[in-house]
Scaffold this motif. Structure first.
Motif, PDB file in Angstrom:
ATOM      1  N   VAL A   1     -13.778  27.471  -6.422  1.00 39.63           N
ATOM      2  CA  VAL A   1     -13.105  27.217  -7.483  1.00 39.63           C
ATOM      3  C   VAL A   1     -11.639  27.306  -7.321  1.00 39.63           C
ATOM      4  O   VAL A   1     -11.046  26.167  -6.992  1.00 39.63           O
ATOM      5  CB  VAL A   1     -13.634  27.937  -8.803  1.00 39.63           C
ATOM      6  N   ARG A   2     -11.021  28.598  -7.324  1.00 39.51           N
ATOM      7  CA  ARG A   2      -9.650  28.672  -7.101  1.00 39.51           C
ATOM      8  C   ARG A   2      -9.402  28.994  -5.596  1.00 39.51           C
ATOM      9  O   ARG A   2      -8.228  28.557  -5.209  1.00 39.51           O
ATOM     10  CB  ARG A   2      -9.030  29.751  -8.050  1.00 39.51           C
ATOM     11  N   GLY A   3     -10.349  29.451  -5.030  1.00 38.31           N
ATOM     12  CA  GLY A   3     -10.300  29.641  -3.468  1.00 38.31           C
ATOM     13  C   GLY A   3      -9.624  31.113  -3.480  1.00 38.31           C
ATOM     14  O   GLY A   3      -9.537  31.524  -2.243  1.00 38.31           O
ATOM     15  N   THR A   4      -9.074  31.921  -4.408  1.00 35.35           N
ATOM     16  CA  THR A   4      -8.512  33.098  -4.025  1.00 35.35           C
ATOM     17  C   THR A   4      -9.565  34.165  -3.387  1.00 35.35           C
ATOM     18  O   THR A   4      -9.128  34.743  -2.435  1.00 35.35           O
ATOM     19  CB  THR A   4      -7.959  33.800  -5.163  1.00 35.35           C
TER      20      THR A   4
ATOM     21  N   PHE B   1     -13.370  18.484 -10.985  1.00 33.42           N
ATOM     22  CA  PHE B   1     -13.014  18.254 -12.605  1.00 33.42           C
ATOM     23  C   PHE B   1     -13.527  19.285 -13.399  1.00 33.42           C
ATOM     24  O   PHE B   1     -14.542  19.871 -13.052  1.00 33.42           O
ATOM     25  CB  PHE B   1     -13.630  17.032 -12.880  1.00 33.42           C
ATOM     26  N   PRO B   2     -12.952  19.461 -14.563  1.00 31.93           N
ATOM     27  CA  PRO B   2     -13.407  20.464 -15.429  1.00 31.93           C
ATOM     28  C   PRO B   2     -14.932  20.156 -16.399  1.00 31.93           C
ATOM     29  O   PRO B   2     -15.232  19.236 -16.240  1.00 31.93           O
ATOM     30  CB  PRO B   2     -12.231  20.951 -16.605  1.00 31.93           C
TER      31      PRO B   2
ATOM     32  N   GLN C   1      -6.144  24.079 -12.188  1.00 29.26           N
ATOM     33  CA  GLN C   1      -6.593  25.505 -11.224  1.00 29.26           C
ATOM     34  C   GLN C   1      -7.723  25.384 -10.255  1.00 29.26           C
ATOM     35  O   GLN C   1      -8.113  26.278  -9.569  1.00 29.26           O
ATOM     36  CB  GLN C   1      -7.237  26.413 -12.306  1.00 29.26           C
ATOM     37  N   LEU C   2      -8.215  24.011 -10.421  1.00 32.75           N
ATOM     38  CA  LEU C   2      -9.154  23.871  -9.067  1.00 32.75           C
ATOM     39  C   LEU C   2      -8.404  23.608  -7.860  1.00 32.75           C
ATOM     40  O   LEU C   2      -7.997  22.245  -7.999  1.00 32.75           O
ATOM     41  CB  LEU C   2     -10.261  22.763  -9.669  1.00 32.75           C
ATOM     42  N   VAL C   3      -8.781  24.045  -7.008  1.00 34.81           N
ATOM     43  CA  VAL C   3      -8.243  24.054  -5.761  1.00 34.81           C
ATOM     44  C   VAL C   3      -8.423  22.589  -5.075  1.00 34.81           C
ATOM     45  O   VAL C   3      -7.489  22.162  -4.670  1.00 34.81           O
ATOM     46  CB  VAL C   3      -8.377  25.170  -4.716  1.00 34.81           C
ATOM     47  N   ALA C   4      -9.579  22.146  -5.068  1.00 36.54           N
ATOM     48  CA  ALA C   4     -10.118  20.899  -4.614  1.00 36.54           C
ATOM     49  C   ALA C   4      -9.438  19.525  -5.387  1.00 36.54           C
ATOM     50  O   ALA C   4      -9.504  18.506  -4.730  1.00 36.54           O
ATOM     51  CB  ALA C   4     -11.393  20.848  -4.472  1.00 36.54           C
ATOM     52  N   SER C   5      -8.722  19.859  -6.368  1.00 36.56           N
ATOM     53  CA  SER C   5      -8.350  18.882  -7.306  1.00 36.56           C
ATOM     54  C   SER C   5      -6.920  18.313  -6.627  1.00 36.56           C
ATOM     55  O   SER C   5      -6.588  17.193  -7.088  1.00 36.56           O
ATOM     56  CB  SER C   5      -8.277  19.177  -8.655  1.00 36.56           C
ATOM     57  N   LYS C   6      -6.364  19.083  -6.006  1.00 38.44           N
ATOM     58  CA  LYS C   6      -5.081  18.963  -5.406  1.00 38.44           C
ATOM     59  C   LYS C   6      -4.764  19.056  -4.066  1.00 38.44           C
ATOM     60  O   LYS C   6      -3.575  18.949  -3.721  1.00 38.44           O
ATOM     61  CB  LYS C   6      -4.072  19.837  -6.457  1.00 38.44           C
TER      62      LYS C   6
ATOM     63  N   PHE D   1     -17.662  17.062  -9.955  1.00 37.46           N
ATOM     64  CA  PHE D   1     -17.411  16.325  -8.877  1.00 37.46           C
ATOM     65  C   PHE D   1     -16.865  15.157  -8.485  1.00 37.46           C
ATOM     66  O   PHE D   1     -15.814  14.901  -7.939  1.00 37.46           O
ATOM     67  CB  PHE D   1     -18.532  16.372  -7.850  1.00 37.46           C
ATOM     68  N   ARG D   2     -17.157  14.373  -9.389  1.00 40.84           N
ATOM     69  CA  ARG D   2     -16.533  12.754  -9.656  1.00 40.84           C
ATOM     70  C   ARG D   2     -16.106  12.425 -10.828  1.00 40.84           C
ATOM     71  O   ARG D   2     -15.377  11.314 -10.928  1.00 40.84           O
ATOM     72  CB  ARG D   2     -17.850  12.015  -9.304  1.00 40.84           C
TER      73      ARG D   2
END
Length: 488
Positions: free
Chosen positions: A382-385, A413-414, A426-431, A470-471
């Motif tokens: 999610v965030r990756g921390t 995506f939320p 806050q989603l690491v994979a979004s950016k 995801f999409r």
């Protein structure tokens, strides 16, 4: 220098094992529901207690049970885990043929006793109680209209909106079925409901089937539950799943149903199979255990790694790790130990204790890890921390290499349908790209399952799946990001 490194390691451990941080870096389901129409003197409240205990993984914030004894409703609910909320005296006081129960995980800011369920109201036609799993995307709009018409709300969750709609439409309808159908026409979102009326136990599932609900039978009594593991807990046999858009009515005559709304496609949340449901459950015809094994196998095919050991992050990463091991031939082992006994009453360590390295949530098994090339399987990032800290924990335990594999696609995506998921920012994979995330985590390699792979993992499934996280392909119109709703 030696002691400085030890202190740095201890501080890192403290961060890793902080319960709140671990929770925030995971996807959290909102709740679990159960209901029983007892025709065999089975002690409905006690069986509901056992079922809620089996569904505890779906919500640890609050728990409650409501019973109907010939039209007289009694209930008990409070903040905490099921065994914290109930004791023998309370269970013995809840007498009635019909019962519903609820376990809840609440969003930040909504962790209040008045939001605990079941919700119980008294109106012109008598009592009604409701337990809800899901989230309405137009709750604020409907609530505002009702408030303008004079309705007073006692809680901040959308379950009370549903109850008010049913009670209002019931006064204008000849039967409860019509009232529920009108309620379903007005609300949008995800919902699996169990409802107590003076004469009936009712189950309702949203038209997309986003949240699960199944039917079981023990002797001559019917039960409704979020997962089949709750049926097993009370000795009930699985009958079938409630269909998307279906209203199930249970009374002295048995079970009947009405197909209220049809969308033409079902969209069960795919994370039921990835993370939320217990491995021993079946959801819409598919085994959760087999789905996670298959997800691990597909990961091994898509992302082969030369390594010595495959481990899973407890608990939902364990089964996928077994699947990866089966497919790759790399031995499966235990590399991370989780403390499973942290309840709401757990006393958080003070800063001085944190600095001494109080290990709370998770710890590495050094004897299994030291000198090994390790493949670590988790259900999502999610965030990756937390993932970054676990990778470092394994390195500090002596791992020569750490390869992270994720048994779901990147979460970009939320969610608006009952999962407490971070905003897109806050989603690491979004950016970030996969390579950028790998670098941030400090892993030697990083692999995700594809969307196509995760959709094929639940073998035998009788439904379609929601993959909006995801999409971005939401099954209905959703609010703009930043809009907050208190979930059921």
């Amino acid at each position: 220098m030696y002691y400085e490194k030890i202190n740095q390691y201890n501080n890192l451990c403290c961060e890793i094992f902080d319960e709140e941080d671990f929770r925030l870096d995971k996807l959290n389901e909102e709740c679990g529901v159960f209901g029983i129409y007892d025709r065999d003197n089975l002690d409905s409240a006690r069986l509901t207690y056992y079922a809620l205990y089996a569904l505890q993984h779906r919500g640890q914030e609050s728990a409650g049970i409501a019973v109907n004894n010939d039209g007289n409703f009694m209930y008990h609910k409070d903040m905490g885990l099921v065994p914290e909320v109930f004791n023998e005296e309370i269970i013995n006081s809840l007498k009635g043929k019909l019962a519903i129960g609820h376990v809840r995980y609440s969003t930040t800011g909504a962790s209040l006793r008045e939001n605990a369920q079941p919700m119980v109201i008294r109106y012109k036609n008598g009592y009604m109680a409701l337990a809800h799993n899901g989230n309405l995307v137009n709750a604020s709009e409907v609530r505002g209209r009702l408030e303008e018409e004079g309705v007073i709300f006692q809680s901040s969750n959308d379950s009370e909106v549903i109850l008010n709609l049913i009670s209002r439409y019931r006064l204008a309808s000849s039967n409860i079925e019509e009232a529920i159908k009108k309620m379903m026409d007005e609300i949008r979102g995800s919902y699996a409901l169990v409802i107590l009326t003076p004469r009936r136990l009712i189950g309702v599932r949203d038209p997309f089937g986003i949240r699960p609900l199944c039917i079981g039978k023990v002797e001559n009594s019917y039960v409704l539950a979020s997962e089949t593991c709750a049926l097993d807990a009370v000795g009930a046999k699985y009958v079938r799943d409630v269909q998307p858009g279906e209203i199930v009515l249970i009374d002295d005559k048995g079970l009947s149903s009405i197909q209220a709304k049809v969308t033409g496609q079902s969209r069960l949340c795919i994370f039921e199979h990835i993370y939320f449901a217990r491995p021993d459950s079946y959801i819409d015809g598919a085994s959760v255990y087999r789905a996670r094994i298959e997800a691990g196998r597909r990961l091994a095919k898509d992302h082969p790694v030369d390594a010595d050991l495959v481990i899973g992050v407890p608990d939902s990463g364990l089964t996928a790790a077994m699947g990866y091991s089966m497919e790759s031939g790399i031995p499966y082992g235990v590399g991370l130990i989780k403390n499973r006994y942290i309840g709401r009453t757990f006393i958080q360590p003070e800063q001085a204790q944190r600095e001494k390295g109080v290990k709370i949530k998770l710890n590495a098994l050094k004897d299994a890890i030291d000198g090994k090339r390790v493949i670590m399987i988790d259900d999502s990032i999610v965030r990756g921390t937390t993932s970054r800290r676990i990778v470092q924990l394994l390195r500090d335990a002596g791992a020569k290499e750490v390869h992270m594999m994720v048994s779901s696609p990147p979460v970009k995506f939320p969610c608006y349908f009952g999962i407490d998921i971070s905003s897109q920012s806050q989603l690491v994979a979004s950016k970030h790209t996969v390579e950028e995330i790998r670098d941030m985590l400090g892993a030697d390699s990083l692999g995700y399952l594809t969307v196509e792979g995760i959709l094929e993992a639940p073998k035998g499934s009788k439904c379609g799946f929601c993959t909006a996280c995801f999409r971005g392909d939401y099954p209905m119109e959703v609010p703009s990001e930043g809009t907050k709703y208190s979930c059921g």
